[in-house]
Write a protein that holds these residues in place. Structure first.
Motif, PDB file in Angstrom:
ATOM      1  N   ASP A 132       3.754   5.157   0.952  1.00 29.77           N
ATOM      2  CA  ASP A 132       4.116   3.854   1.525  1.00 29.77           C
ATOM      3  C   ASP A 132       2.887   2.985   1.770  1.00 29.77           C
ATOM      4  O   ASP A 132       2.912   1.784   1.535  1.00 29.77           O
ATOM      5  N   ARG A 133       1.815   3.590   2.242  1.00 28.49           N
ATOM      6  CA  ARG A 133       0.586   2.831   2.471  1.00 28.49           C
ATOM      7  C   ARG A 133       0.013   2.319   1.150  1.00 28.49           C
ATOM      8  O   ARG A 133      -0.456   1.185   1.060  1.00 28.49           O
ATOM      9  N   LEU A 134       0.054   3.148   0.113  1.00 28.04           N
ATOM     10  CA  LEU A 134      -0.449   2.720  -1.193  1.00 28.04           C
ATOM     11  C   LEU A 134       0.424   1.600  -1.763  1.00 28.04           C
ATOM     12  O   LEU A 134      -0.097   0.636  -2.327  1.00 28.04           O
ATOM     13  N   LYS A 135       1.734   1.700  -1.619  1.00 32.34           N
ATOM     14  CA  LYS A 135       2.621   0.643  -2.103  1.00 32.34           C
ATOM     15  C   LYS A 135       2.361  -0.670  -1.368  1.00 32.34           C
ATOM     16  O   LYS A 135       2.373  -1.743  -1.978  1.00 32.34           O
ATOM     17  N   ALA A 136       2.096  -0.591  -0.055  1.00 34.16           N
ATOM     18  CA  ALA A 136       1.779  -1.806   0.707  1.00 34.16           C
ATOM     19  C   ALA A 136       0.475  -2.420   0.207  1.00 34.16           C
ATOM     20  O   ALA A 136       0.349  -3.640   0.092  1.00 34.16           O
ATOM     21  N   ARG A 137      -0.500  -1.582  -0.106  1.00 38.76           N
ATOM     22  CA  ARG A 137      -1.783  -2.087  -0.628  1.00 38.76           C
ATOM     23  C   ARG A 137      -1.586  -2.706  -2.010  1.00 38.76           C
ATOM     24  O   ARG A 137      -2.180  -3.733  -2.333  1.00 38.76           O
ATOM     25  N   ALA A 138      -0.755  -2.084  -2.840  1.00 36.94           N
ATOM     26  CA  ALA A 138      -0.481  -2.635  -4.172  1.00 36.94           C
ATOM     27  C   ALA A 138       0.206  -3.990  -4.051  1.00 36.94           C
ATOM     28  O   ALA A 138      -0.142  -4.937  -4.769  1.00 36.94           O
ATOM     29  N   ARG A 139       1.145  -4.106  -3.131  1.00 38.46           N
ATOM     30  CA  ARG A 139       1.832  -5.391  -2.920  1.00 38.46           C
ATOM     31  C   ARG A 139       0.838  -6.451  -2.461  1.00 38.46           C
ATOM     32  O   ARG A 139       0.820  -7.571  -2.979  1.00 38.46           O
ATOM     33  N   ASP A 140      -0.007  -6.104  -1.498  1.00 32.13           N
ATOM     34  CA  ASP A 140      -1.024  -7.037  -1.019  1.00 32.13           C
ATOM     35  C   ASP A 140      -1.967  -7.442  -2.154  1.00 32.13           C
ATOM     36  O   ASP A 140      -2.339  -8.605  -2.286  1.00 32.13           O
ATOM     37  N   SER A 141      -2.304  -6.481  -3.001  1.00 33.88           N
ATOM     38  CA  SER A 141      -3.189  -6.730  -4.131  1.00 33.88           C
ATOM     39  C   SER A 141      -2.619  -7.777  -5.074  1.00 33.88           C
ATOM     40  O   SER A 141      -3.298  -8.739  -5.440  1.00 33.88           O
ATOM     41  N   VAL A 142      -1.365  -7.601  -5.470  1.00 35.68           N
ATOM     42  CA  VAL A 142      -0.803  -8.541  -6.435  1.00 35.68           C
ATOM     43  C   VAL A 142      -0.522  -9.900  -5.802  1.00 35.68           C
ATOM     44  O   VAL A 142      -0.537 -10.921  -6.486  1.00 35.68           O
ATOM     45  N   GLU A 143      -0.288  -9.923  -4.488  1.00 40.28           N
ATOM     46  CA  GLU A 143      -0.134 -11.213  -3.812  1.00 40.28           C
ATOM     47  C   GLU A 143      -1.431 -12.006  -3.838  1.00 40.28           C
ATOM     48  O   GLU A 143      -1.428 -13.215  -4.025  1.00 40.28           O
ATOM     49  N   LYS A 193      -8.047  -5.388  -9.739  1.00 40.86           N
ATOM     50  CA  LYS A 193      -7.767  -5.494 -11.172  1.00 40.86           C
ATOM     51  C   LYS A 193      -6.575  -4.673 -11.661  1.00 40.86           C
ATOM     52  O   LYS A 193      -5.750  -5.147 -12.427  1.00 40.86           O
ATOM     53  N   ILE A 194      -6.510  -3.404 -11.258  1.00 39.76           N
ATOM     54  CA  ILE A 194      -5.520  -2.506 -11.858  1.00 39.76           C
ATOM     55  C   ILE A 194      -4.097  -2.843 -11.421  1.00 39.76           C
ATOM     56  O   ILE A 194      -3.198  -2.960 -12.261  1.00 39.76           O
ATOM     57  N   PHE A 195      -3.858  -3.014 -10.117  1.00 40.95           N
ATOM     58  CA  PHE A 195      -2.496  -3.321  -9.675  1.00 40.95           C
ATOM     59  C   PHE A 195      -1.984  -4.642 -10.250  1.00 40.95           C
ATOM     60  O   PHE A 195      -0.849  -4.690 -10.747  1.00 40.95           O
ATOM     61  N   PRO A 196      -2.783  -5.722 -10.252  1.00 42.86           N
ATOM     62  CA  PRO A 196      -2.291  -6.943 -10.904  1.00 42.86           C
ATOM     63  C   PRO A 196      -2.020  -6.756 -12.401  1.00 42.86           C
ATOM     64  O   PRO A 196      -1.046  -7.286 -12.933  1.00 42.86           O
ATOM     65  N   ILE A 235       0.454   7.212 -12.400  1.00 43.00           N
ATOM     66  CA  ILE A 235       0.000   8.168 -11.393  1.00 43.00           C
ATOM     67  C   ILE A 235      -1.361   7.719 -10.897  1.00 43.00           C
ATOM     68  O   ILE A 235      -2.318   7.653 -11.662  1.00 43.00           O
ATOM     69  N   GLY A 236      -1.424   7.369  -9.627  1.00 42.17           N
ATOM     70  CA  GLY A 236      -2.683   6.978  -9.009  1.00 42.17           C
ATOM     71  C   GLY A 236      -3.265   8.169  -8.278  1.00 42.17           C
ATOM     72  O   GLY A 236      -2.574   8.829  -7.511  1.00 42.17           O
ATOM     73  N   VAL A 237      -4.529   8.455  -8.500  1.00 46.62           N
ATOM     74  CA  VAL A 237      -5.198   9.589  -7.882  1.00 46.62           C
ATOM     75  C   VAL A 237      -6.326   9.058  -7.018  1.00 46.62           C
ATOM     76  O   VAL A 237      -7.069   8.164  -7.431  1.00 46.62           O
ATOM     77  N   ALA A 238      -6.452   9.603  -5.809  1.00 45.34           N
ATOM     78  CA  ALA A 238      -7.529   9.183  -4.917  1.00 45.34           C
ATOM     79  C   ALA A 238      -7.848  10.291  -3.931  1.00 45.34           C
ATOM     80  O   ALA A 238      -7.057  11.205  -3.728  1.00 45.34           O
ATOM     81  N   ARG A 239      -8.993  10.160  -3.316  1.00 47.87           N
ATOM     82  CA  ARG A 239      -9.435  11.151  -2.362  1.00 47.87           C
ATOM     83  C   ARG A 239      -8.920  10.856  -0.955  1.00 47.87           C
ATOM     84  O   ARG A 239      -8.780  11.756  -0.144  1.00 47.87           O
ATOM     85  N   ALA A 240      -8.662   9.612  -0.656  1.00 42.02           N
ATOM     86  CA  ALA A 240      -8.209   9.242   0.678  1.00 42.02           C
ATOM     87  C   ALA A 240      -6.842   9.844   0.972  1.00 42.02           C
ATOM     88  O   ALA A 240      -6.002   9.936   0.091  1.00 42.02           O
ATOM     89  N   GLY A 241      -6.601  10.242   2.189  1.00 45.65           N
ATOM     90  CA  GLY A 241      -5.336  10.859   2.571  1.00 45.65           C
ATOM     91  C   GLY A 241      -4.284   9.834   2.949  1.00 45.65           C
ATOM     92  O   GLY A 241      -3.793   9.836   4.067  1.00 45.65           O
ATOM     93  N   TRP A 242      -3.927   8.954   2.037  1.00 43.90           N
ATOM     94  CA  TRP A 242      -2.932   7.920   2.294  1.00 43.90           C
ATOM     95  C   TRP A 242      -1.534   8.440   1.999  1.00 43.90           C
ATOM     96  O   TRP A 242      -1.347   9.382   1.251  1.00 43.90           O
ATOM     97  N   THR A 243      -0.545   7.748   2.539  1.00 43.33           N
ATOM     98  CA  THR A 243       0.845   8.021   2.181  1.00 43.33           C
ATOM     99  C   THR A 243       1.218   7.116   1.010  1.00 43.33           C
ATOM    100  O   THR A 243       0.541   6.113   0.748  1.00 43.33           O
ATOM    101  N   THR A 298      -7.007   4.019  -4.395  1.00 42.82           N
ATOM    102  CA  THR A 298      -7.175   3.333  -3.117  1.00 42.82           C
ATOM    103  C   THR A 298      -8.424   2.459  -3.095  1.00 42.82           C
ATOM    104  O   THR A 298      -8.728   1.852  -2.074  1.00 42.82           O
ATOM    105  N   GLY A 299      -9.115   2.381  -4.203  1.00 41.33           N
ATOM    106  CA  GLY A 299     -10.398   1.680  -4.251  1.00 41.33           C
ATOM    107  C   GLY A 299     -10.303   0.199  -4.575  1.00 41.33           C
ATOM    108  O   GLY A 299      -9.231  -0.360  -4.837  1.00 41.33           O
ATOM    109  N   ASP A 300     -11.464  -0.418  -4.580  1.00 39.05           N
ATOM    110  CA  ASP A 300     -11.600  -1.856  -4.787  1.00 39.05           C
ATOM    111  C   ASP A 300     -11.191  -2.289  -6.197  1.00 39.05           C
ATOM    112  O   ASP A 300     -10.559  -3.323  -6.362  1.00 39.05           O
ATOM    113  N   LEU A 301     -11.552  -1.522  -7.209  1.00 39.55           N
ATOM    114  CA  LEU A 301     -11.195  -1.881  -8.588  1.00 39.55           C
ATOM    115  C   LEU A 301      -9.681  -1.887  -8.774  1.00 39.55           C
ATOM    116  O   LEU A 301      -9.122  -2.803  -9.373  1.00 39.55           O
TER     117      LEU A 301
END
Length: 93
Positions: free
Chosen positions: A51-62, A22-25, A41-49, A15-18
């Motif tokens: 779906d939220r992570l997939k939306a962030r990954a999509r936004d990242s690559v866009e 960088k990683i999702f693209p 497998i993405g590991v993070a401390r934040a309590g995301w779902t 869920t982080g900035d890196l």
């Protein structure tokens, strides 16, 4: 007969900035070129779902590389390579 593979790509800070910049693209680029044939497998401390992570990954690559809809579709669960999300709580000793 080929041996079954038990490999996976695990990265921390999903869920982080890196990961966002960088990683999702890079993962999308690997899928596009046919170089990623293992679960991610993405590991993070934040309590995301997931779906939220997939939306962030999509936004990242866009924003950082351009969305390739075909490659991104392969990188969603129930397709050839799956993105799984694991959260953890740090333990205090």
């Amino acid at each position: 007969m080929s041996e079954p593979h038990s490999d996976a790509l695990v990265f921390f800070g999903a869920t982080g900035d890196l990961a966002y910049k960088k990683i999702f693209p890079a993962l999308q680029g690997m899928v596009r070129r046919g170089h990623l044939r293992v679960p991610v497998i993405g590991v993070a401390r934040a309590g995301w779902t997931l779906d939220r992570l997939k939306a962030r990954a999509r936004d990242s690559v866009e924003k950082h590389g351009g969305l390739d809809p075909a490659a991104f579709a392969k990188g969603t669960p129930n397709n050839y390579f799956a993105l799984w999300y694991v959260t953890y709580r740090p333990c205090v000793v």
